[in-house]
Design an enzyme around this catalytic site. Sequence first.
Site, PDB file in Angstrom:
ATOM      1  N   SER A 150      -3.209   6.432  -0.803  1.00 17.32           N
ATOM      2  CA  SER A 150      -4.060   5.299  -0.450  1.00 17.32           C
ATOM      3  C   SER A 150      -4.603   5.484   0.969  1.00 17.32           C
ATOM      4  CB  SER A 150      -3.275   3.992  -0.528  1.00 17.32           C
ATOM      5  OG  SER A 150      -2.717   3.822  -1.808  1.00 17.32           O
ATOM      6  N   GLN A 180      -9.039  -1.170  -3.140  1.00 15.45           N
ATOM      7  CA  GLN A 180      -8.363  -0.034  -2.517  1.00 15.45           C
ATOM      8  C   GLN A 180      -9.181   1.236  -2.702  1.00 15.45           C
ATOM      9  OE1 GLN A 180      -4.420   2.178  -3.710  1.00 15.45           O
ATOM     10  NE2 GLN A 180      -3.840   0.483  -2.357  1.00 15.45           N
ATOM     11  N   ASP A 218      -0.005  -3.375  -4.653  1.00 13.41           N
ATOM     12  CA  ASP A 218      -0.152  -1.929  -4.466  1.00 13.41           C
ATOM     13  C   ASP A 218       0.387  -1.123  -5.641  1.00 13.41           C
ATOM     14  OD1 ASP A 218      -1.024   0.241  -2.842  1.00 13.41           O
ATOM     15  OD2 ASP A 218       1.034   0.631  -2.229  1.00 13.41           O
TER      16      ASP A 218
END
Length: 333
Positions: free
Chosen positions: A260, A312, A237
């Site tokens: 996100s 993502q 991430d």
Amino acid sequence: MTASTATPRPTLKTIPPMNPELSLLENNLELSALEEMGDGVFTNSRPLWKPDDARGIYGGCIIAQCLKAAQGTVPKDLKVHSMHCYFILAGNPTIPVVYHVERVRSGRSFATRTVQARQRGQCIFTTTCSFMRAPVKEQSKIEHSMPIPAGIPLPEECVTDDAQLLDWYEKGRIDEAGLEKYRRRREKDPIEYRQLGIAEQTRDAKPTEKRLRQWVRIKGAIKDDEAHLPALAYYSDAFFLVTAAKVNPLRMDDIGMMVSLDHTIYFHHAAEIKADEWVFMELESSWAGEERALVTQRIWNRDGLLLASCYQEGLIRLKKDEGKGVVDLLSKL
């Protein structure tokens, strides 16, 4: 003092002392079982990190602890091969997170677990993890893999974190206060980086042609073999959604909001993942528009084995431009 006026606590249980035998990340991701709340219920043992400029807890903390919680409910010979995650609410670092694992299915070859991360009864994050028992080698018939890019410098040949910060300071990109701020953050960060910048950074290169590249590893040696996969989930991430901004003619000051929305990891070679060894990351953004952006990330070990592929999508809202509306630079993708 009543419950309504009590000072919030970041953990439900007393914070344990740091275990010097474990890496910093293993300590940070430690979970405590909540047997009194039922089987498959866990909570964070230590406070979870919130970046200075973020709306809530670093997403990698929640992703990694959800995976760690799910791992605790399957046999050790089943390894995760995919995670599909959704960020629902920003995590508050001043109150505990409780992880509820649902055993969706337990088969001979596969097991499925759904995990909800909750704060004060509200779901802030949800993921479904699929685990697989490794097949017999002779049964593998179809094999192909995207190769690691050619000609990349090895991590030992790259500029260190400290040298990079000093270079930024000397070039006026950060002032002395910024230098100290970044140094303190790097000291506490369980991840070590060697950033290579953006490949295909030419005058005429389109955003979709640019690649953000870096080497990454966890600081210290990971003692628990089960911790390598949550560790990869943790650092997957980092620098993910920001790729969409970096491949555009954007400064971070242009961004009003960046969060996100979802996060997917495919673990291709779970048994080969050693998160305390250098891995090479390449990130690209194939699309952005309608205030969202999509980023793809591939992770190889230094031998060129593709360990994982990640995706993502996130929300990116730009600041107003002197009453002319939102600057839609992202539409250039």
